[in-house]
Design an enzyme around this catalytic site. Structure first.
Site, PDB file in Angstrom:
ATOM      1  N   GLU A  99      21.856 -45.941  53.887  1.00  0.00           N
ATOM      2  CA  GLU A  99      21.466 -44.675  54.508  1.00  0.00           C
ATOM      3  C   GLU A  99      22.674 -43.758  54.671  1.00  0.00           C
ATOM      4  OE1 GLU A  99      19.569 -42.480  55.029  1.00  0.00           O
ATOM      5  OE2 GLU A  99      17.799 -42.951  56.208  1.00  0.00           O
ATOM      6  N   ASP A 100      22.389 -42.475  54.761  1.00  0.00           N
ATOM      7  CA  ASP A 100      23.472 -41.520  55.007  1.00  0.00           C
ATOM      8  C   ASP A 100      23.802 -41.466  56.495  1.00  0.00           C
ATOM      9  OD1 ASP A 100      21.000 -40.387  55.618  1.00  0.00           O
ATOM     10  OD2 ASP A 100      21.345 -38.532  54.513  1.00  0.00           O
ATOM     11  N   ASP A 103      19.900 -41.542  63.054  1.00  0.00           N
ATOM     12  CA  ASP A 103      19.780 -40.619  64.171  1.00  0.00           C
ATOM     13  C   ASP A 103      18.868 -41.291  65.210  1.00  0.00           C
ATOM     14  OD1 ASP A 103      20.193 -38.070  65.329  1.00  0.00           O
ATOM     15  OD2 ASP A 103      18.320 -37.321  64.503  1.00  0.00           O
ATOM     16  N   PHE A 152      25.387 -31.868  64.571  1.00  0.00           N
ATOM     17  CA  PHE A 152      24.713 -31.774  63.282  1.00  0.00           C
ATOM     18  C   PHE A 152      25.754 -31.678  62.174  1.00  0.00           C
ATOM     19  CE2 PHE A 152      22.275 -30.094  59.780  1.00  0.00           C
ATOM     20  CZ  PHE A 152      21.172 -30.918  59.848  1.00  0.00           C
ATOM     21  N   ARG A 165      25.247 -30.556  50.447  1.00  0.00           N
ATOM     22  CA  ARG A 165      25.274 -31.983  50.103  1.00  0.00           C
ATOM     23  C   ARG A 165      26.537 -32.336  49.314  1.00  0.00           C
ATOM     24  NH1 ARG A 165      20.247 -34.341  51.223  1.00  0.00           N
ATOM     25  NH2 ARG A 165      18.434 -33.012  50.963  1.00  0.00           N
TER      26      ARG A 165
HETATM   27  P1  IMP Z   1      16.041 -40.799  61.996  1.00  0.00           P
HETATM   28  O1  IMP Z   1      17.119 -41.848  62.191  1.00  0.00           O
HETATM   29  O2  IMP Z   1      14.716 -41.373  61.603  1.00  0.00           O
HETATM   30  O3  IMP Z   1      15.931 -39.887  63.179  1.00  0.00           O
HETATM   31  O4  IMP Z   1      16.378 -39.826  60.817  1.00  0.00           O
HETATM   32  C1  IMP Z   1      17.515 -39.873  60.076  1.00  0.00           C
HETATM   33  C2  IMP Z   1      17.440 -38.742  59.068  1.00  0.00           C
HETATM   34  O5  IMP Z   1      17.542 -37.468  59.736  1.00  0.00           O
HETATM   35  C3  IMP Z   1      18.619 -38.806  58.121  1.00  0.00           C
HETATM   36  O6  IMP Z   1      18.330 -39.565  56.978  1.00  0.00           O
HETATM   37  C4  IMP Z   1      18.837 -37.330  57.802  1.00  0.00           C
HETATM   38  O7  IMP Z   1      18.011 -36.937  56.741  1.00  0.00           O
HETATM   39  C5  IMP Z   1      18.402 -36.592  59.054  1.00  0.00           C
HETATM   40  N1  IMP Z   1      19.560 -36.261  59.908  1.00  0.00           N
HETATM   41  C6  IMP Z   1      19.831 -36.746  61.131  1.00  0.00           C
HETATM   42  N2  IMP Z   1      20.954 -36.236  61.650  1.00  0.00           N
HETATM   43  C7  IMP Z   1      21.437 -35.387  60.708  1.00  0.00           C
HETATM   44  C8  IMP Z   1      22.612 -34.551  60.643  1.00  0.00           C
HETATM   45  O8  IMP Z   1      23.468 -34.474  61.551  1.00  0.00           O
HETATM   46  N3  IMP Z   1      22.764 -33.828  59.492  1.00  0.00           N
HETATM   47  C9  IMP Z   1      21.861 -33.866  58.471  1.00  0.00           C
HETATM   48  N4  IMP Z   1      20.770 -34.638  58.490  1.00  0.00           N
HETATM   49  C10 IMP Z   1      20.546 -35.395  59.599  1.00  0.00           C
HETATM   50 MG    MG Z   2      17.977 -38.543  54.930  1.00  0.00          MG
END
Ligand code: IMP
Ligand code: MG
Length: 176
Positions: A99-100, A103, A152, A165
């Site tokens: 994963e990138d 969150d 962010f 990106r």
């Molecule tokens: P979660 O953990 O299900 O809330 O979602 C994670 C996803 O939210 C990541 O894969 C990103 O696509 C997006 N995301 C969360 N924080 C950021 C950020 O700081 N910058 C860009 N995308 C984010």
């Molecule tokens: Mg993502």
């Protein structure tokens, strides 16, 4: 519409490269004598997955998956839509989800459950970035590049309205 903003560097390219090198070595050690199957979560994880894969010294295979969360109203239900499934079965493979950023943790918790049902030999999670303060759903992360503050961020695959990106570093979006 993008609000007026600028980008400030949070993690420099050299620092990211060095950390990915360490992660590659750690994974190669942990799975010594085996092979790993990296699952890249499109689109944000593409850059990280490629850089990490180049630094893993044991045999590597890869597959790609894309999910999209439903709109804000239904997001709290934790429902994640599968926009693109894997091309190949993962039965018996040592799978690492790449994963990138983590969150809330909802996306990964859902994906991990889904993939666990397909009988991989093992299943771990590797993320470039983690925002632990934002966690809503508990999910065990096995490899983390950097834990960051709740800001962010963009770059190294992460986008703001599909832009940035391609930045080779992690930057913070600062609204002017
Ligand atoms: P979660 O953990 O299900 O809330 O979602 C994670 C996803 O939210 C990541 O894969 C990103 O696509 C997006 N995301 C969360 N924080 C950021 C950020 O700081 N910058 C860009 N995308 C984010
Ligand atoms: Mg993502």
């Amino acid at each position: 519409m993008m609000e007026k903003h600028h980008i400030e560097v949070m993690i420099h390219e050299e620092v990211i490269d060095a950390r990915i090198q360490e992660l590659g070595e750690e994974i190669s050690r942990d799975y010594a004598g085996k092979s790993v199957h990296l699952i890249c979560i499109l689109k944000g994880s593409v850059y990280f997955t490629c850089e990490l894969a180049k630094r893993i010294t044991i045999p590597v295979t890869m597959d790609f998956m894309q999910c999209s969360s439903y709109g804000a109203a239904t997001k709290s239900s934790g429902v994640v839509k599968l926009a693109k499934d894997l091309d190949e079965a993962i039965t018996g493979l040592n799978v690492i989800i790449i994963e990138d950023i983590i969150d809330s943790g909802r996306t990964l918790a859902h994906l991990k459950n889904l993939l666990a049902q397909r009988n991989p030999e093992s299943l771990k999670i590797c993320t470039l970035l983690d925002k632990p303060d934002r966690r809503v759903t508990d999910v065990k992360v096995d490899y983390t590049g950097f834990s960051i503050e709740d800001k962010f961020v963009v770059g190294y695959g992460l986008d703001y309205a599909q832009q940035y990106r391609n930045l080779p570093y992690i930057g913070v979006v600062v609204f002017d």
